[in-house]
Scaffold this active site. Structure first.
Site, PDB file in Angstrom:
ATOM      1  CB  CYS A 101      -3.340 -14.044 -17.817  1.00  0.00           C
ATOM      2  SG  CYS A 101      -2.296 -13.782 -16.547  1.00  0.00           S
ATOM      3  CG  HIS A 105      -8.275 -16.683 -18.044  1.00  0.00           C
ATOM      4  ND1 HIS A 105      -9.539 -17.294 -17.862  1.00  0.00           N
ATOM      5  CD2 HIS A 105      -7.455 -16.696 -17.206  1.00  0.00           C
ATOM      6  CE1 HIS A 105      -8.992 -17.743 -16.531  1.00  0.00           C
ATOM      7  NE2 HIS A 105      -7.798 -17.722 -16.273  1.00  0.00           N
ATOM      8  NE  ARG A 242      -7.695   1.114   5.040  1.00  0.00           N
ATOM      9  CZ  ARG A 242      -7.508   2.395   5.564  1.00  0.00           C
ATOM     10  NH1 ARG A 242      -7.299   3.611   4.884  1.00  0.00           N
ATOM     11  NH2 ARG A 242      -6.929   2.470   6.632  1.00  0.00           N
ATOM     12  CB  CYS A 246      -8.882  -0.645   9.189  1.00  0.00           C
ATOM     13  SG  CYS A 246      -9.678   0.725   8.387  1.00  0.00           S
TER      14      CYS A 246
END
Lengths: 285, 109, 139
Positions: A101, A105, A242, A246
């Protein structure tokens, strides 16, 4: 629309619980400062596009003092174990291009601000991309490395690392221009009732936030704290994992993490947090 | 050695002689309790950190025996007296025989 | 490790079934272990402070803290856990406050008991009830 439903539910619960004091409790008044230096905005006027809420709150405000404390110091925050691991991954070359990375970056600090604007329209891809998609795009096309599983541990940790350097900055996802169509699709999903229980996101997180769902204090379902370390499963949890949980709990077939429905939903839900601070990686129950 | 085990400690870099400082420690470890079953119904064997010690210049500060009721990623916070400059040594003992340690120097002003 | 709600439920309902068989064997086990720790000596109160949440949002990670000035050793138990022992702390001279904080697992609502062995060989005890809640939809 919101108020009557909330009142009615409240009265029912109060009656059932014999006026138990905890049946309905608004977000608390605590203020979140991390490491004694990062001041978080956990309460702010709702963005203009939201029709049914005046004020938005971070999920942190709905947690107990003990759970809140886990997030107030990076040493106490177990999510940082995963962030530290990702910080090592950041510098390790992977794939046939021999790049890490950091080859492109540089320092992780260069990613400050990135988390705050994702999901985001990608001009080159011609679609709205999540941070996870962007990471996998880098891995596949720039590094020549294997893609990570969308909700896997490596991915959640890397998203956690990238989020951590944006902490305290306001969420600011764009919902107009080329992103608008995806945003509108996400909004439609947010208000659609799914599953045998026929529940929409809004039923719990807009109509009923602040109430107790069994022993749990319902938040507005904001995602500014993701990825989040949950005491329940002691690992970093991604937004789409998540969402999946749900939707599954409404007893519906869920959408696929990383798929178009959850991308749209993430953009819409992220836009409901515009103005709250990036908190990820947060700690929740 | 269990995978992904990494000790972390937080100790102030310096203190006045005779000061009491607060130390925090955290080691990444799953702390498999021995109570859980896998998807086939077989008991997953216990695998925990069973002891943690902190010494300062060779003298014991704290010596903890851990049971499976200690949470994943064991965390301890405690105080230590700093009589002189020196080194804190932290050691964790794993059920599988592995020993993990780390040290932090502290200067006295 | 991943202790899901379902698994926690399985653990707690196991404990309840056990409790249903006789006179709270889990608690009896703690009494026995405490007696072993103290050699059956009487325990005073007030010499050790135990700080715990009244309600834990999740039983997987419950912060507990104690302070026992003058203690050489402090042991913790959770009387409703399948294995009640939690941890034992021995203190050296370089520990001035004889206090510590850690995070523990509780398989349901129960008492946490702390017993301190003091420098003069006497014992001090503190107990705290902690309600462990189960989440909303289990997601």
């Amino acid at each position: 629309m919101k108020q009557p439903i909330k009142l009615k539910g409240c009265i029912a619960i109060l009656a059932a619980a014999g006026f138990a004091a905890v049946a309905h409790a608004d977000p608390d008044e605590d203020q979140l400062t991390v490491n004694g230096e990062i001041e978080m905005v956990t309460e702010v006027d709702a963005p203009a596009h939201m029709e049914n809420l005046d004020t938005i709150y971070s999920g942190w405000r709905f947690r107990s003092d003990e759970t809140q404390a886990f997030q107030m110091d990076d040493f106490d925050n177990p999510a940082m174990i995963f962030v530290e691991a990702a910080a090592e991954t950041w510098d390790i070359a992977d794939g046939f291009e021999g790049k890490s990375c950091s080859s492109c970056h540089n320092d992780i600090e260069s990613m400050a601000g990135v988390r705050a604007v994702y999901p985001k329209w990608s001009e080159t891809a011609g679609e709205v991309r999540t941070l996870e998609h962007q990471i996998n795009d880098c891995r596949e096309n720039r590094m020549g490395a294997e893609k990570w599983k969308y909700t896997g541990g490596d991915m959640a940790a890397m998203v956690g690392l990238i989020s951590s350097v944006s902490r305290g900055l306001p969420i600011n996802v764009a919902i107009d221009g080329p992103a608008q169509e995806t945003w509108e699709k996400g909004k439609e999903i947010y208000y659609t009732r799914y599953g045998q229980l026929e529940l929409s996101c809004a039923n719990c997180h807009e109509d009923s936030y602040g109430m107790m769902i069994r022993a749990d204090h319902l938040s507005q379902g904001q995602i500014n704290g993701f990825p989040t370390y949950r005491l329940k499963n002691t690992k970093l949890n991604s937004v789409h994992a998540r969402f999946k949980g749900c939707v599954r709990d409404t007893r519906a077939h869920t959408f696929k993490p990383g798929g178009p429905e959850f991308i749209a939903l993430e953009l819409y839900v992220a836009s409901r947090a515009n103005g709250l601070s990036v908190e990820g990686p947060s700690v929740r129950n | 050695m269990a995978s992904g085990v990494k000790p972390r400690v937080k100790v102030p870099k310096s203190a006045a002689a005779g000061d009491t400082i607060t130390i925090k420690t955290l080691i990444s470890h799953k702390m498999e309790s021995g109570q859980r079953k896998d998807d086939d119904g077989n008991l997953i064997p216990r695998s925990i950190i069973n002891r943690f010690t902190c010494e300062f210049n060779g003298e014991m500060v704290i010596d903890v025996t851990l049971e499976p009721a200690i949470s994943t990623n064991p965390y301890f916070q405690f105080d230590a007296l700093v009589p002189e400059a020196g080194e804190f040594k932290f050691t964790w003992y794993d059920d599988d025989g592995s020993v993990y340690d780390t040290a932090k120097k502290i200067a006295v002003s | 490790m991943e202790l899901t709600r379902r698994r926690m439920l399985a653990i707690s309902s196991g404990a309840i079934t056990m409790a249903g068989l006789g006179a709270f064997p889990a608690f009896a086990a703690v009494e026995e272990e405490i007696a072993e720790f103290t050699g059956g000596a009487d325990m005073g109160e007030g010499g050790i402070t135990l700080t715990t949440p009244e309600i834990a949002e999740n039983g997987n990670t419950v912060p507990v803290e104690f302070e026992a000035p003058g203690a050489v050793e402090v042991a913790l138990w959770a009387d409703g856990n399948p294995t009640p022992a939690v941890a034992t702390f021995k203190f050296g001279k370089l520990n001035p406050t004889r206090s510590a904080a850690t995070r523990i697992r509780l398989a349901g609502t129960q008492n946490v008991v702390a017993v301190a062995k003091m420098e003069d060989g006497s014992y001090q005890m503190a107990k705290a009830a902690i309600k462990v809640t189960i989440g909303g939809c289990g997601g």
